[in-house]
Structures are given as structure tokens and as C-alpha cells.
Scaffold this active site. Sequence first.
Site, short mmCIF file in Angstrom:
data_model
loop_
_atom_site.label_atom_id
_atom_site.label_comp_id
_atom_site.label_asym_id
_atom_site.label_seq_id
_atom_site.Cartn_x
_atom_site.Cartn_y
_atom_site.Cartn_z
N ASP A 113 0.84 -1.20 0.00
CA ASP A 113 0.00 0.00 0.00
C ASP A 113 0.88 1.26 0.00
O ASP A 113 0.36 2.38 -0.05
CB ASP A 113 -1.02 -0.01 1.14
CG ASP A 113 -0.39 -0.04 2.52
OD1 ASP A 113 0.85 -0.17 2.60
OD2 ASP A 113 -1.14 0.05 3.52
N ASP A 171 -1.13 -6.13 -0.23
CA ASP A 171 -1.48 -5.51 1.05
C ASP A 171 -2.98 -5.31 1.17
O ASP A 171 -3.64 -4.85 0.22
CB ASP A 171 -0.84 -4.12 1.14
CG ASP A 171 0.39 -4.09 2.03
OD1 ASP A 171 0.56 -5.01 2.85
OD2 ASP A 171 1.17 -3.14 1.89
N LYS A 197 -1.23 -9.36 2.83
CA LYS A 197 -0.43 -8.89 3.97
C LYS A 197 -1.30 -7.94 4.79
O LYS A 197 -2.06 -7.15 4.22
CB LYS A 197 0.84 -8.18 3.50
CG LYS A 197 1.66 -7.59 4.67
CD LYS A 197 3.08 -7.24 4.26
CE LYS A 197 3.24 -5.87 3.64
NZ LYS A 197 2.79 -4.74 4.49
N GLU A 206 -1.18 -5.48 8.62
CA GLU A 206 -0.34 -4.92 9.68
C GLU A 206 -0.97 -5.18 11.05
O GLU A 206 -2.19 -5.24 11.17
CB GLU A 206 -0.17 -3.40 9.48
CG GLU A 206 0.56 -3.05 8.20
CD GLU A 206 0.78 -1.55 8.04
OE1 GLU A 206 0.56 -0.78 8.99
OE2 GLU A 206 1.20 -1.16 6.93
N GLU A 231 9.55 -4.34 10.20
CA GLU A 231 9.97 -3.05 9.64
C GLU A 231 10.54 -2.11 10.70
O GLU A 231 9.95 -1.95 11.79
CB GLU A 231 8.78 -2.35 8.94
CG GLU A 231 9.18 -0.99 8.38
CD GLU A 231 8.21 -0.39 7.38
OE1 GLU A 231 7.22 -1.05 7.00
OE2 GLU A 231 8.45 0.76 6.97
#
Length: 275
Positions: A49, A88, A118, A120, A187
Site C-alpha cells: 500500500d 497488502d 499482507k 499490519e 519493519e
Amino acid sequence: MSATTQIKRISVPEIAARKGQQPISVLTAYTVSTARLLDPHVDCLLVGDSLGMVVYGLDSTLGVTLEMMIAHGAAVVRGSARACVVVDLPWATYQESPQQAFRNAARVLAETGAQAVKLEGGEEMADTVDFLVRRGIPVMGHVGLTPQAVNALGGYRARGRSDAEQHKILGDARAIAEAGAFSVVVEGVVEPLARQITESIPAVTIGIGASAACDGQVLVSDDMLGLFGGFTPKFVKRYAALGEQIEAAAAAYTADVQARVFPGPEHVFPVKRPG
Ligand code: KIV
């Protein structure tokens, strides 16, 4: 391409089996042309994204929609034949409930042809990851510096500098891996934490700004190709200066146009004379 010469795409189980083996190479891709160029050289193409900033000029990833991700995800799948493609899930398309996440993740896989999604988040997303994985949706997690939480984190600074933060991020990675994620992006964290996460979870870790201790690495392609002008994060290594090459090409083109050097005779259609 005939069935016998078809290239086999790298699968999610093949990526998962690389734990502790040859490091996994991942780059972002958003378009057919970039996917075609990167596909022979990487294990995974991530339709991140980050395209909100890179392609659309947004300030953050928060304005990215599911429709954008599906359009770009489908383009990357069409432009690739070999790499495992991960797309994402954008902000606010999966956090509400496992059911919302399933509905949107299923759309992404069905409408793009990608292999995995994916998302978060840490412990708070473990139930959702479990719900998706049990229903056949491979999930890559993303912990540490999670850009969709920019407002809560107060910016994009590196994470895990204090013991408390390290403890929290390690717990997040463990929870997502235990819930069944085949891989976790780590990350913007300090090296000892990236190493500890990699050594303590069965999922393959993909680092960005997290040191070579991870099972693989990802970079935003435009950053490593020198295409995205302005600020370059400390963790990016530039492998090309394509931005400068594009600028030079555009200037040379304009000079040719203005001097009437382009188009030359070789670029002009000849008149066909009868007989
Ligand atoms: O959106 C993205 O490109 C990402 C990578 C940088 C990991 O999440």
C-alpha cells in the site's frame, strides 16, 4: 505459452520452507511493466500500500482503497509468471472484524490472482490471522514500524529502542506467527530485536530497515531504483539512478523536438507509390 513450457509460480509453502535457508528476495511492484522486469529476479512481488505515496502522491497509506489494491494487484499478477505475489490489505479493510477481513481478503485473492495478503498489526490481529488462515487465505504479517498506524505511533521513527518496545514487538510477531502467518514483515526495528524475532518464530521474517538477520529482505522498488525523489530512508541502498536517467532522456527528447531533429527520416512512414 504451451502448458509444457509454462513457468511455475513460487508458492506460499515454498516461501515458508525457506526458513533458515537461502534468504528471500522481495521487491514492491505496482504495475505490469515493473512486474515484468522484476519477476525473473525476485522470489516475491509485494503490491504494497506504499503505492499510495509512490504512485498516487498521498501523504500516507491511509487513503489507499481496496479498489486501488485490487487494480494494481491484478496488473502485477498479469505482468509476472514466476514470483509469489502478495497484496497488502489497505487501512480499515480488515481491522473491524475477522469477517470483514475475510470478505476483503477473499476479494483480493479472487480478483487479482495473487497468492497471499499482507496485513499490519500484532496481538490484536492474531484472531483475524487465525480466521483467515483456517479458511485458506495465506497471510503475511507486518510488525514493528507499521505505517498504517502512523497517527498512533506519531511518525515513522525506528521502533524497539527501549526494552518495553522490544518486548511488545516480539510478542506481536509471536502472536501473528502462532496464529498461522507464513511470513512476517519486520519493519524499522533495531538489529538485536530483528534477530530475536527471526530466531523465535517459525514464520519467515522479511526485513525492511531491520538488518540482515531476517530470513529475507524487502525494499520499495522506486527507492532502490532511485526513482522516488526527495528523502531516502537510512535503510535503503540505491542500486540504480533511474530518476536521473529519465530526466536526462526527457531533456534530450525536448531538445531534439525543438531542433526538429526528432522525428528523423527513419521514424517517418514512407509514401507508397503505386507500381
Ligand atoms: O507497503 C509496502 O510497500 C510495505 C513494504 C515496505 C513492507 O508494506
